[in-house]
Structure formats: C-alpha cells, structure tokens
Write an enzyme that holds these catalytic residues in place. Structure first.
Site, mmCIF file in Angstrom:
data_model
loop_
_atom_site.group_PDB
_atom_site.id
_atom_site.type_symbol
_atom_site.label_atom_id
_atom_site.label_comp_id
_atom_site.label_asym_id
_atom_site.label_seq_id
_atom_site.Cartn_x
_atom_site.Cartn_y
_atom_site.Cartn_z
ATOM 1 N N LYS A 106 26.614 3.301 7.846
ATOM 2 C CA LYS A 106 28.009 3.067 7.501
ATOM 3 C C LYS A 106 28.908 3.775 8.519
ATOM 4 O O LYS A 106 28.423 4.669 9.188
ATOM 5 C CB LYS A 106 28.318 3.551 6.089
ATOM 6 C CG LYS A 106 28.115 5.054 5.896
ATOM 7 C CD LYS A 106 28.810 5.538 4.668
ATOM 8 C CE LYS A 106 30.247 5.847 4.934
ATOM 9 N NZ LYS A 106 30.511 7.209 5.406
ATOM 10 N N HIS B 271 23.708 6.090 2.073
ATOM 11 C CA HIS B 271 22.682 7.091 1.736
ATOM 12 C C HIS B 271 22.741 7.532 0.270
ATOM 13 O O HIS B 271 21.788 8.087 -0.249
ATOM 14 C CB HIS B 271 22.712 8.282 2.709
ATOM 15 C CG HIS B 271 23.810 9.265 2.436
ATOM 16 N ND1 HIS B 271 25.086 9.098 2.873
ATOM 17 C CD2 HIS B 271 23.815 10.433 1.756
ATOM 18 C CE1 HIS B 271 25.829 10.104 2.481
ATOM 19 N NE2 HIS B 271 25.079 10.950 1.802
ATOM 20 N N HIS C 274 30.263 4.697 -0.978
ATOM 21 C CA HIS C 274 29.536 5.529 -1.950
ATOM 22 C C HIS C 274 30.074 5.387 -3.383
ATOM 23 O O HIS C 274 29.311 5.164 -4.324
ATOM 24 C CB HIS C 274 29.593 7.001 -1.557
ATOM 25 C CG HIS C 274 29.099 7.281 -0.164
ATOM 26 N ND1 HIS C 274 28.051 6.607 0.397
ATOM 27 C CD2 HIS C 274 29.517 8.162 0.777
ATOM 28 C CE1 HIS C 274 27.838 7.061 1.622
ATOM 29 N NE2 HIS C 274 28.721 8.008 1.873
ATOM 30 N N LYS D 282 38.110 15.924 0.253
ATOM 31 C CA LYS D 282 37.529 17.024 1.028
ATOM 32 C C LYS D 282 38.313 18.288 0.713
ATOM 33 O O LYS D 282 39.458 18.224 0.292
ATOM 34 C CB LYS D 282 37.602 16.710 2.525
ATOM 35 C CG LYS D 282 36.715 15.516 2.907
ATOM 36 C CD LYS D 282 36.177 15.629 4.311
ATOM 37 C CE LYS D 282 35.329 14.431 4.685
ATOM 38 N NZ LYS D 282 33.926 14.526 4.243
HETATM 39 C C1 BG6 Z 1 29.187 10.531 4.400
HETATM 40 C C2 BG6 Z 1 30.632 10.692 4.756
HETATM 41 O O1 BG6 Z 1 28.862 9.175 4.284
HETATM 42 O O2 BG6 Z 1 28.927 11.173 3.167
HETATM 43 C C3 BG6 Z 1 31.003 12.164 4.844
HETATM 44 O O3 BG6 Z 1 30.881 10.064 6.002
HETATM 45 C C4 BG6 Z 1 30.625 12.885 3.571
HETATM 46 O O4 BG6 Z 1 32.377 12.339 5.112
HETATM 47 C C5 BG6 Z 1 29.174 12.576 3.185
HETATM 48 O O5 BG6 Z 1 30.771 14.266 3.784
HETATM 49 C C6 BG6 Z 1 28.844 13.119 1.814
HETATM 50 O O6 BG6 Z 1 27.481 12.966 1.569
HETATM 51 P P1 BG6 Z 1 26.719 13.914 0.537
HETATM 52 O O7 BG6 Z 1 25.354 13.346 0.477
HETATM 53 O O8 BG6 Z 1 26.783 15.298 1.115
HETATM 54 O O9 BG6 Z 1 27.456 13.829 -0.742
#
Ligand code: BG6
Length: 471
Positions: free
Chosen positions: A142, A172, A234, A330
């Site tokens: 992505k 992911h 996500h 964030k």
């Molecule tokens: C990524 C984003 O896909 O996911 C990031 O680009 C983000 O900005 C991250 O920090 C968060 O992933 P996880 O698995 O740490 O919740």
C-alpha cells in the site's frame, strides 16, 4: 507448494520496509523451515553490489534482534542496481536461477514509494519477467493509488501484465492474528452472530491510535495524510470484516465477495461527518514532542491531516441506521487498535425505582493490538442494598492462551508462498474503498490542531477520550 524453491525479488530493497519488516520476516521463516532453498534478490537504485547489500541485511537483522545463521546472507542474498535497467534485471534473475537450480518460481515484491509502482510494473512486464517456467507472483504494498482514478489506472496497468490470481495487494492489518480472528469470532460463535445486526447493535467504533509521529516518512506522508495512509485501507478493512455477511465458504473468493458487498453499501460520508486534525507541539511521557509541521521533511505550512475521525453508514438490511465511527491519529497518548460494539440497552430499566440507576449497554471490546484479546461488559448487582448495578467484564487475552503472536508480515509471506490470496485485497475492494473516500479528497476540510499526547482535536462532534464509549 510452500516449500518449493523460489526467487524472492524485492524492488526497493534498501528501504525501511525491507530493513524493518521483510528481512526479519524472511529470516524468521527461513529459521522455521520455510523457503530453505529460497534466494533473495534485492533491487534498488543505489550501487552497493552484493557485498554492500549483505552488510545492509546483516545490520538490519541485528537491529531486529536476530542473529543470521552463518552463510545465510552470503549464500542466499544478491543485489542488482536498477541503474542497469530491466533487461539487466532479467539477465540477473536468470543467472541466479541457473546458479541455484531454481525452477523459475518468482515473487516480485514492490516495497517502493507509490510513484515508482507504474514504471516498475511496466518494466517487469515489458521484459517478460511476468511469465516464467514456474509461477510468478506480484506483491504490491500500500498505498494502492492515491484516489479512485489513480487506483483504477494502477489496477489496469497491473491487469495488462498480470492475471488477478498472480496479484497480492498487501494490507498488513489482514496478516495480524487478531484481525483474522474476527472471522472466527463471528462465524464460529453463533451467540455473537445472532446479535450482530441493527436490532441489537447501537453503534460500532473502530480506533487505530498511534503514539509515533511521522518519523522519517515525511516525504511520503505529507502528500498522503491519515485518510489515505490509514482509513482507506486498514480501518476500512477492519470495518468490512466486522460488517460482512457470512461467506458461503472460507475461500478467498467467497470472503472477498462479501467484503465487496459491504463496501458497495457504504456511501461517501458528508463533510459534516468528518474531522481532520494535525498534531502540534505537546508532551508525552514528560518530554516535549515536536509538532507535525516541525518534523523533518514536512512543509512548514502543511495542511496534511494526521488525525481523522468520521462516521459511516452501511445501507443494507443488517446495518441500516447503525453508525460506524472510524478514528485514527498519530501522536495520540497510546498505541491501541480496538473495535467496540455497543449493544442496545434493555428497553426498560426495571431497577430504576430501587437504586435510581440506569442499566448500561452491553459492550464487546475487541482489542486488535496491543494486549490482544476481547472483553465483554455486562451489568451485575452490587452486593448489598439497595439494588445498584455495576459493570463487570469477561476477558480473553491472546497471549495468556497462546503465548507470542507471529508478525503480520510472516503470516502474509507464508500465504504468498502457498498461493493463498485470502488475506490480500482484491482489485474490486481497492476501488470500492477509494470510491467511498474519493469525494472527501476533493473537499477542503478544515484541519484542527491537537496537542501531541492528547486524544485529538477539541473541535470534534464525536465522543472523546481513549474510548468513545467512556470505557
Ligand atoms: C502503515 C502506515 O501502513 O501502518 C503507517 O503507513 C502506520 O503510517 C502503520 O504507522 C501502522 O501499523 P501497525 O501495524 O503498527 O499498527
């Protein structure tokens, strides 16, 4: 199929994703016996040669707390600088396959900045790297496009060279155990499924909170923002898993079909149902934290949102009238991904005349990370008189039951090796998801400041706090 020898080609092999996620996951899988004969070819523009790449890999593995087996890097890792063009890459691929007697099974993993996707896909296709004697799979990270039009364009380009069953679009979040468990939770436990609809559910809240700021990714993030970076993929994926109908089978096509149906039933939220925020200087753990505009690489007058809260409605029989609140940001006080299902209160509280108390709604709180598990909240009678209601919970914790959880990337890589597309995003899902948010991308939505270390902008029509339900 998972144990056939293959060549794993990473485009963008000297980047952060490779160092922090892919290499450690590949090495862990190798240690567990997956892909013992696999060879990795790193491709990027820098001219560091095989030796330079091996040193980079060793260093990255060490940083992840892994000690590579002697010879793993020197015997399994190669490097190619794309300065030599795609024809040169094709030659290098064939050379390595001949040297290691590989049968022509290839994975091309695009761990690249989004603007490099089109030229890379075209380069692979035009040099015939999309076909081989064995199988060939394309993995695309992505963000898949930056709006509906660019996603369609990218899908068309991918489709020109690769069949959909060769394409693995990564989100992911789908690789996280707790996200996969959403399907088991819903479809293996009939007690929940029978409550999972508009007659019983008052609202659904999905939160993905992060402590980190933009880190070293300002170049990408400042042009993307939280809506593109987190919500379109996500959070929307989490929503589809919560809201989808029971698939006919646990097969990729059945599951994807149901997910697409949910997306199709969602209309774009109106501007009034969306809040954007951007973190300004604040304090976390007693330390001063820079504001977003002071971060390295961010434009000093940037209007990019680092926080989004919005309300969606799903117009189908199951969910009509039930608001789905999505929120991510964030520099929020803590890392937390949580889905909360708030059930409707009992229609009449017969206990009111006694203790003057209201029955609380039952709440199911599913924590995706950290402290993975779920809690079911319900009311009990407090001991003594008069009758006072007290909220208690039933808890389940993943780590208590099963110990450590695997990294999402490990799970996804194993599925790519097996050729299982269940946890990957179908072309239609990507487009339907962009369709929901595309109108917002064209609007000017005010970006409200919030202090780093707080739960988002004050100017927010949605419930505030760590949990919108006040848990
Ligand atoms: C990524 C984003 O896909 O996911 C990031 O680009 C983000 O900005 C991250 O920090 C968060 O992933 P996880 O698995 O740490 O919740």
């Amino acid at each position: 199929m998972g144990n056939e020898p293959f060549l794993f080609v990473v485009m963008g092999a000297t980047g952060d994703l490779m160092a922090k996620k892919l290499l450690p996951a590949l090495y862990r899988l190798f240690s567990k016996g997956h892909g013992r004969d696999a060879v990795i070819l790193g491709v990027a523009t820098r001219q560091i040669g095989d030796q330079g790449f091996r040193a980079f890999a060793e260093e990255s593995l060490k940083r992840s707390g892994l000690r590579p087996e002697r010879d793993w890097c020197s015997q399994r890792l190669y490097y190619y600088s794309l300065k030599g063009g795609f024809e040169g890459l094709s030659k290098k691929v064939k050379e390595i396959e001949a040297r290691h007697s590989l049968p022509g099974n290839r994975i091309f993993y695009l761990a690249l900045p989004p603007d490099a996707f089109p030229s890379t896909i075209e380069g692979l296709g035009e040099t015939g790297l999309n076909r081989s004697k064995g199988w060939t799979r394309l993995v695309v990270e992505k963000p898949f496009g930056r709006d509906l039009a660019s996603a369609i364009e990218l899908n068309n380009l991918v489709g020109r060279y690769f069949h959909e069953n060769q394409v693995y679009r990564i989100d992911h979040y789908l690789g996280k155990e707790t996200v996969q468990n959403l399907l088991v939770f819903r479809f293996a436990n009939a007690i929940f499924e029978s409550l999972w609809h508009r007659d019983r559910v008052e609202r659904v809240e999905i939160t993905v909170a992060e402590r980190e700021g933009v880190e070293k990714r300002a170049g990408y993030y400042d042009r993307a923002g939280a809506l593109r970076d987190m919500v379109q993929n996500h959070l929307t994926q989490l929503l589809t898993l919560v809201a989808m109908e029971v698939p006919v089978t646990f097969e990729p096509d059945s599951i994807r079909y149901e997910k697409v149906k949910v997306l199709k039933a969602i209309s774009s939220p109106s501007k009034e149902d969306v809040v954007f925020g951007q973190y300004v200087e604040g304090e976390m753990d007693g330390k001063r934290v820079r504001g977003y505009r002071e971060e390295e690489g961010v434009r000093p007058d940037s209007e990019t949102e680092t926080y989004v809260a919005l309300k969606l409605e799903i117009d189908n029989w199951r969910w009509q009238g039930v608001p789905f609140y999505l929120r991510t940001g964030k520099r929020l006080p803590r890392k937390l991904t949580r889905i909360i299902i708030v059930f409707r209160r009992s229609p009449v509280c017969i206990f009111r005349p006694f203790g003057g108390c209201e029955a609380n709604p039952n709440i199911l709180s599913i924590t995706i990370q950290p402290d993975e598990g779920f809690d079911l909240y319900f009311d009990v009678k407090k001991v003594g008189q008069p009758v006072i209601l007290d909220t208690q919970r039933l808890c389940f914790r993943y780590r208590e039951a099963f110990g450590e959880l695997p990294e999402a990337y490990e799970t996804l890589l194993v599925d790519i090796l097996k050729g299982d597309q269940t946890l990957f995003v179908h072309r239609e899902e990507v487009e339907e998801s962009w369709r929901i948010y595309d109108p917002l991308l064209k609007e000017t939505i005010p970006v409200h400041p919030y202090r780093a270390g707080t739960w988002g902008p004050e100017t927010n029509p949605f419930p505030k706090g760590e949990s919108w339900t006040g848990l």
